[in-house]
Every structure is written in C-alpha cells, then in structure tokens.
Design a protein around this motif. Structure first.
Motif, PDB file in Angstrom:
ATOM      1  N   VAL A   1       0.825  -1.129  -0.069  1.00 17.12           N
ATOM      2  CA  VAL A   1      -0.011   0.028   0.083  1.00 17.12           C
ATOM      3  C   VAL A   1       0.916   1.209   0.052  1.00 17.12           C
ATOM      4  O   VAL A   1       1.614   1.575   0.899  1.00 17.12           O
ATOM      5  N   ILE A   2       0.649   2.061  -1.161  1.00 14.96           N
ATOM      6  CA  ILE A   2       1.591   3.330  -1.117  1.00 14.96           C
ATOM      7  C   ILE A   2       0.595   4.406  -0.921  1.00 14.96           C
ATOM      8  O   ILE A   2      -0.191   4.723  -1.849  1.00 14.96           O
ATOM      9  N   GLY A   3       0.749   5.279  -0.002  1.00 11.64           N
ATOM     10  CA  GLY A   3      -0.245   6.366   0.190  1.00 11.64           C
ATOM     11  C   GLY A   3      -0.128   7.347  -1.047  1.00 11.64           C
ATOM     12  O   GLY A   3       0.896   7.502  -1.833  1.00 11.64           O
ATOM     13  N   VAL A   4      -1.200   8.374  -0.847  1.00  7.87           N
ATOM     14  CA  VAL A   4      -1.025   9.567  -1.799  1.00  7.87           C
ATOM     15  C   VAL A   4       0.002  10.412  -1.536  1.00  7.87           C
ATOM     16  O   VAL A   4       0.244  11.099  -0.273  1.00  7.87           O
ATOM     17  N   GLY A   5       0.716  10.891  -2.752  1.00  9.12           N
ATOM     18  CA  GLY A   5       1.788  12.010  -2.656  1.00  9.12           C
ATOM     19  C   GLY A   5       3.011  11.252  -2.150  1.00  9.12           C
ATOM     20  O   GLY A   5       3.802  12.277  -1.827  1.00  9.12           O
ATOM     21  N   ALA A   6       2.933  10.064  -1.852  1.00  9.20           N
ATOM     22  CA  ALA A   6       4.315   9.461  -1.613  1.00  9.20           C
ATOM     23  C   ALA A   6       5.213   9.391  -2.709  1.00  9.20           C
ATOM     24  O   ALA A   6       4.660   9.186  -3.851  1.00  9.20           O
ATOM     25  N   ARG A   7       6.449   9.878  -2.568  1.00 11.83           N
ATOM     26  CA  ARG A   7       7.236  10.011  -3.976  1.00 11.83           C
ATOM     27  C   ARG A   7       8.800   9.542  -3.688  1.00 11.83           C
ATOM     28  O   ARG A   7       9.154   9.463  -2.536  1.00 11.83           O
TER      29      ARG A   7
ATOM     30  N   ALA B   1      10.337  -6.154   3.195  1.00 10.69           N
ATOM     31  CA  ALA B   1       9.279  -6.671   4.263  1.00 10.69           C
ATOM     32  C   ALA B   1       9.172  -8.029   4.176  1.00 10.69           C
ATOM     33  O   ALA B   1       8.900  -8.663   2.962  1.00 10.69           O
ATOM     34  N   TYR B   2       9.458  -8.693   5.241  1.00 10.12           N
ATOM     35  CA  TYR B   2       9.081 -10.200   5.018  1.00 10.12           C
ATOM     36  C   TYR B   2       7.779 -10.426   6.066  1.00 10.12           C
ATOM     37  O   TYR B   2       7.306 -11.599   5.972  1.00 10.12           O
ATOM     38  N   GLU B   3       7.338  -9.751   6.935  1.00  7.99           N
ATOM     39  CA  GLU B   3       6.144  -9.715   7.495  1.00  7.99           C
ATOM     40  C   GLU B   3       5.218  -8.523   7.362  1.00  7.99           C
ATOM     41  O   GLU B   3       4.257  -8.505   6.754  1.00  7.99           O
ATOM     42  N   ARG B   4       6.010  -7.411   8.157  1.00  8.96           N
ATOM     43  CA  ARG B   4       4.942  -6.170   8.092  1.00  8.96           C
ATOM     44  C   ARG B   4       6.074  -4.842   8.113  1.00  8.96           C
ATOM     45  O   ARG B   4       6.679  -4.952   9.407  1.00  8.96           O
ATOM     46  N   ILE B   5       5.887  -4.086   7.320  1.00  8.05           N
ATOM     47  CA  ILE B   5       6.744  -2.779   7.579  1.00  8.05           C
ATOM     48  C   ILE B   5       5.675  -1.645   7.159  1.00  8.05           C
ATOM     49  O   ILE B   5       5.069  -1.543   6.360  1.00  8.05           O
ATOM     50  N   VAL B   6       5.590  -0.818   8.421  1.00 12.36           N
ATOM     51  CA  VAL B   6       4.648   0.511   8.248  1.00 12.36           C
ATOM     52  C   VAL B   6       5.523   1.740   8.298  1.00 12.36           C
ATOM     53  O   VAL B   6       6.008   1.836   9.203  1.00 12.36           O
ATOM     54  N   VAL B   7       5.466   2.436   7.087  1.00 11.66           N
ATOM     55  CA  VAL B   7       5.811   3.830   7.367  1.00 11.66           C
ATOM     56  C   VAL B   7       4.996   4.905   7.468  1.00 11.66           C
ATOM     57  O   VAL B   7       4.096   4.690   6.736  1.00 11.66           O
ATOM     58  N   GLY B   8       4.764   5.687   8.442  1.00  9.85           N
ATOM     59  CA  GLY B   8       3.770   6.758   8.695  1.00  9.85           C
ATOM     60  C   GLY B   8       3.619   7.646   7.517  1.00  9.85           C
ATOM     61  O   GLY B   8       4.293   7.709   6.377  1.00  9.85           O
ATOM     62  N   ARG B   9       2.956   8.697   7.832  1.00  8.43           N
ATOM     63  CA  ARG B   9       2.729   9.941   6.942  1.00  8.43           C
ATOM     64  C   ARG B   9       3.755  10.900   7.214  1.00  8.43           C
ATOM     65  O   ARG B   9       4.327  11.081   8.093  1.00  8.43           O
ATOM     66  N   GLY B  10       4.209  11.595   5.878  1.00  8.68           N
ATOM     67  CA  GLY B  10       5.201  12.730   6.098  1.00  8.68           C
ATOM     68  C   GLY B  10       6.676  12.367   6.492  1.00  8.68           C
ATOM     69  O   GLY B  10       7.037  13.261   7.034  1.00  8.68           O
ATOM     70  N   CYS B  11       6.916  11.190   6.456  1.00  6.42           N
ATOM     71  CA  CYS B  11       8.110  10.742   6.856  1.00  6.42           C
ATOM     72  C   CYS B  11       9.348  10.922   5.652  1.00  6.42           C
ATOM     73  O   CYS B  11       8.861  11.200   4.607  1.00  6.42           O
ATOM     74  N   ARG B  12      10.389  11.096   6.219  1.00 11.11           N
ATOM     75  CA  ARG B  12      11.535  11.278   5.177  1.00 11.11           C
ATOM     76  C   ARG B  12      12.490  10.144   5.198  1.00 11.11           C
ATOM     77  O   ARG B  12      13.002  10.201   6.415  1.00 11.11           O
TER      78      ARG B  12
ATOM     79  N   VAL C   1      10.190  -9.583  13.040  1.00  6.85           N
ATOM     80  CA  VAL C   1       9.756  -8.576  13.973  1.00  6.85           C
ATOM     81  C   VAL C   1       9.090  -7.384  13.013  1.00  6.85           C
ATOM     82  O   VAL C   1       9.691  -6.755  12.532  1.00  6.85           O
ATOM     83  N   PRO C   2       7.618  -7.218  13.349  1.00  8.05           N
ATOM     84  CA  PRO C   2       7.272  -5.960  12.510  1.00  8.05           C
ATOM     85  C   PRO C   2       7.966  -4.672  12.687  1.00  8.05           C
ATOM     86  O   PRO C   2       8.298  -4.472  13.926  1.00  8.05           O
ATOM     87  N   LEU C   3       8.246  -3.800  11.827  1.00  9.25           N
ATOM     88  CA  LEU C   3       8.994  -2.756  11.989  1.00  9.25           C
ATOM     89  C   LEU C   3       8.092  -1.375  11.720  1.00  9.25           C
ATOM     90  O   LEU C   3       7.162  -1.631  10.557  1.00  9.25           O
ATOM     91  N   ILE C   4       7.793  -0.513  12.582  1.00 11.31           N
ATOM     92  CA  ILE C   4       7.139   0.685  12.471  1.00 11.31           C
ATOM     93  C   ILE C   4       7.933   1.891  12.593  1.00 11.31           C
ATOM     94  O   ILE C   4       8.484   2.268  13.466  1.00 11.31           O
ATOM     95  N   VAL C   5       7.569   2.630  11.468  1.00 16.50           N
ATOM     96  CA  VAL C   5       8.186   4.137  11.439  1.00 16.50           C
ATOM     97  C   VAL C   5       6.986   5.087  11.643  1.00 16.50           C
ATOM     98  O   VAL C   5       6.020   5.170  10.687  1.00 16.50           O
ATOM     99  N   GLU C   6       6.854   5.772  12.733  1.00 10.66           N
ATOM    100  CA  GLU C   6       5.626   6.590  12.802  1.00 10.66           C
ATOM    101  C   GLU C   6       5.551   7.777  12.175  1.00 10.66           C
ATOM    102  O   GLU C   6       6.869   8.348  11.633  1.00 10.66           O
ATOM    103  N   ASP C   7       4.516   8.636  12.047  1.00 14.63           N
ATOM    104  CA  ASP C   7       4.344   9.725  11.080  1.00 14.63           C
ATOM    105  C   ASP C   7       5.399  10.892  11.549  1.00 14.63           C
ATOM    106  O   ASP C   7       5.653  10.956  12.655  1.00 14.63           O
ATOM    107  N   GLY C   8       5.875  11.377  10.380  1.00 15.07           N
ATOM    108  CA  GLY C   8       6.765  12.717  10.456  1.00 15.07           C
ATOM    109  C   GLY C   8       8.270  12.297  11.021  1.00 15.07           C
ATOM    110  O   GLY C   8       8.814  13.097  11.236  1.00 15.07           O
ATOM    111  N   ALA C   9       8.528  10.918  11.243  1.00 13.44           N
ATOM    112  CA  ALA C   9       9.967  10.648  11.653  1.00 13.44           C
ATOM    113  C   ALA C   9      10.942  10.989  10.229  1.00 13.44           C
ATOM    114  O   ALA C   9      10.497  10.864   9.058  1.00 13.44           O
ATOM    115  N   VAL C  10      12.092  11.263  10.770  1.00 13.96           N
ATOM    116  CA  VAL C  10      13.155  11.361   9.755  1.00 13.96           C
ATOM    117  C   VAL C  10      14.378  10.565   9.841  1.00 13.96           C
ATOM    118  O   VAL C  10      14.856  10.522  10.818  1.00 13.96           O
ATOM    119  N   ILE C  11      14.553   9.833   8.787  1.00 16.24           N
ATOM    120  CA  ILE C  11      15.545   8.832   8.752  1.00 16.24           C
ATOM    121  C   ILE C  11      16.649   9.234   7.760  1.00 16.24           C
ATOM    122  O   ILE C  11      16.268   9.318   6.624  1.00 16.24           O
TER     123      ILE C  11
END
Lengths: 133, 191
Positions: A1-7, A41-52, A78-88
């Motif tokens: 699933v890739i969100g709107v405006g993700a680029r 992703a081997y099980e679940r990776i979630v990257v939130g909104r507005g991340c870089r 182990v599922p990996l989660i990056v919450e909204d607005g995080a900068v990596i």
C-alpha cells in the motif's frame, strides 16, 4: 500500500521495495524515499505519513540468517514501524526490533534495532575524536 | 487431473524454471567475469564489474552474485589478488578493492549488500569460512576475520576479529557470539 503523494526523490539510483508473499508494506501519504533506499518486508513494515527516508537507507524486518546453527535458515520477523513525521537520514539502517516514534530523527549512518521514543534524536552524530594518529 | 498430479506437475515446472534461471545466471557470470578464474557453476543474477588490472581474481565453485540496486565491484590492481571461496553468496553493491595486497574470502560466507572490503599495500584482508557480513559493513585493510564470525550492519572493522565472535559498531567492538543468547542481545539479534 503506497499513500497519496508518497514519492521518490530524484537521483541516479532507484528504490528497492521488496515484499515477500503474505507480507505487508505500507508507505504513508507524503513520505519521501531517497535514491538507493531499500525496504524489504518479510512480514510487516509500516512507514507513517510525512516521513523522510534518506538516500541508501535500509529497512529490514528480518535478520535473514540465524547467528547459531544453520545460516541458511531465516529467523522469525519482527514488524517494523516508522511513525508519522519521522526523519531517517542517509545511510541509516533500521533492523528488526526498531520502532521509530513520531517526529524522531535517526542520524546519518545510524543502526537502530530497538524502540526510539517520539521526537528523539538518535545516532552517532556529533562525532568525537577517536584517537590521534 | 487429480490434485496430486497437478501439484507434481507444478513442482516439476518449478524445478525446470530453477534450472533455467541457474543456467542463465551462470552464463551471465561467465560474460561479466571474463577477467577472472572461475570455478564451476559461478552465477550472477545482476551486474558485476570485475577488473583484474594485472592482478588475479579467483572465484570458487557455486559462488552466487545477487543482483539489485547497485553493481558488485571487484577491482584488483597489479600484483594483487582477490579470491572468493566456494558456496559464498555476495549481495549487490558489494565492493572489493585490492591494491598491492590480497583479499581472501572463505567458503560458505554470506556477504550482504553494500559491504566494502579494501586491502592496500601489503595489508591483506582474510575472511574465514562461514562468516556473515551484514549490510553496509566495512573491512579496513589488514583485518583478519575468524571462521563463523558475524559482522553487524554498518560496522567498521579496524582490528582483527577472532573466530566465532560478533563485531559491532564504528569502530567495531568485538563481542562473543556465545553472549547473543542473553536477554539484551536477543533484541539485537534474535537467536
């Protein structure tokens, strides 16, 4: 699933998105992936909104090999989660067990394998002199 | 057609497809690695750039070069050598650079993407058998890594790593792999 405006940021290298069968990869709206970034992703990776996610970053939810015994076997994910607005930042590596809180900043070249609280700044920067030569 | 024959046909078809893929990968390896001494069944599923500029590059039997975002590079200058042991798997974006020294990688090693190994002017790099080097790790000139060791992701190895240990961080600290069963290490590397 890739969100709107993700680029994907422009660059010479592409982006690697690898999703195993029955695995899930979610990339939130307005998230930017740098050139050479790789998400496996081997099980679940979630990257939130507005991340870089910077250039040459690696996001993995599985270590891929066992440390002891047969190295061709795969450990549990182990599922990996990056919450909204995080900068990596560039060249950072997120390993299984990482959970980056919202607005946190992972410095350039850092390796994260445990939860990072929201709005924390982690990483090897600033550098300090290791020794003289 | 019964379910059993159907699954048997599917399995046979998969076996044939696997064989074809291996044949294609071996053919690609023979073209890309024309400069090198190759063992049997060396395969490449992506780009590999090998330049033996007066040096020697030897690849063992059934070594696999996995393709991906960036090409794998093997560069050996005059009088230097790179040798990779049998059954080793090398992921994409890996760079071996040998300038007047030797790089020896053992058998059944696992090299992840973006690993960089450099050897220069007499400072040879030796990696033992069954070593696992994780994504983005760097081996500096003159480093020796013992058998069955693990080099963690993005580690920069500046000193020798004994057999059966874990090197982690920049510059790398060496821990015993026996300790990875402990509670703290389980977060780091699930055993």
């Amino acid at each position: 699933v890739i969100g709107v405006g993700a680029r994907v940021a422009p660059g010479s290298l592409g982006v690697e998105l690898k999703v195993e069968p029955d695995a899930e990869l979610v990339i939130g709206d307005d998230t930017v992936l740098g050139p050479g970034a790789s998400i496996e992703a081997y099980e679940r990776i979630v990257v939130g909104r507005g991340c870089r996610i910077g250039a040459h970053c690696k996001l993995l939810d599985n270590h891929l090999h066992l440390v002891h015994g047969d190295r061709t076997q795969r450990p549990p994910s182990v599922p990996l989660i990056v919450e909204d607005g995080a900068v990596i930042e560039d060249y950072a590596v997120l390993l299984p067990g990482a959970r980056v809180g919202s607005g946190a900043r992972i410095s350039r070249g850092a390796v994260v394998s445990r939860p990072v609280p929201a709005f924390a700044v982690v990483g090897p920067q600033p550098v300090h002199p290791a020794r003289t030569r | 057609m019964t379910m059993r024959t159907a699954s048997r046909v599917a399995a046979a078809r998969r076996r044939v497809a696997d064989r074809l893929r291996l044949a294609l990968a071996c053919w690609r390896a023979h073209i890309l690695l024309a400069d090198c001494e190759l063992g049997s069944f060396v395969s490449a599923t992506g780009l590999v750039r090998a330049e033996a500029r007066g040096g020697r590059i030897a690849i063992g039997d059934r070594v696999t070069f996995v393709g991906g975002l960036a090409p794998t590079q093997l560069l050996a200058s005059v009088g230097s050598s790179i040798s990779i042991g049998a059954y080793t798997v090398v992921n994409y974006g890996t760079r071996f650079e040998s300038m007047g020294a030797e790089i020896v990688v053992g058998r059944r090693c696992l090299l992840a993407s973006g690993v960089r190994v450099t050897a220069s002017s007499g400072a040879s790099v030796r990696v033992g058998d069954e070593v696992w080097i994780a994504h983005g790790a760097v081996l500096e000139p003159g480093v020796r890594v013992g058998a069955r060791s693990v080099i963690a992701a993005a580690a920069v190895v500046t000193c020798d790593v004994p057999a059966g240990s874990l090197a982690i961080g920049n510059p790398a600290r060496v821990l015993s792999l026996e300790l990875t069963g402990a509670k703290r290490a389980r977060v780091l590397l699930p055993v």
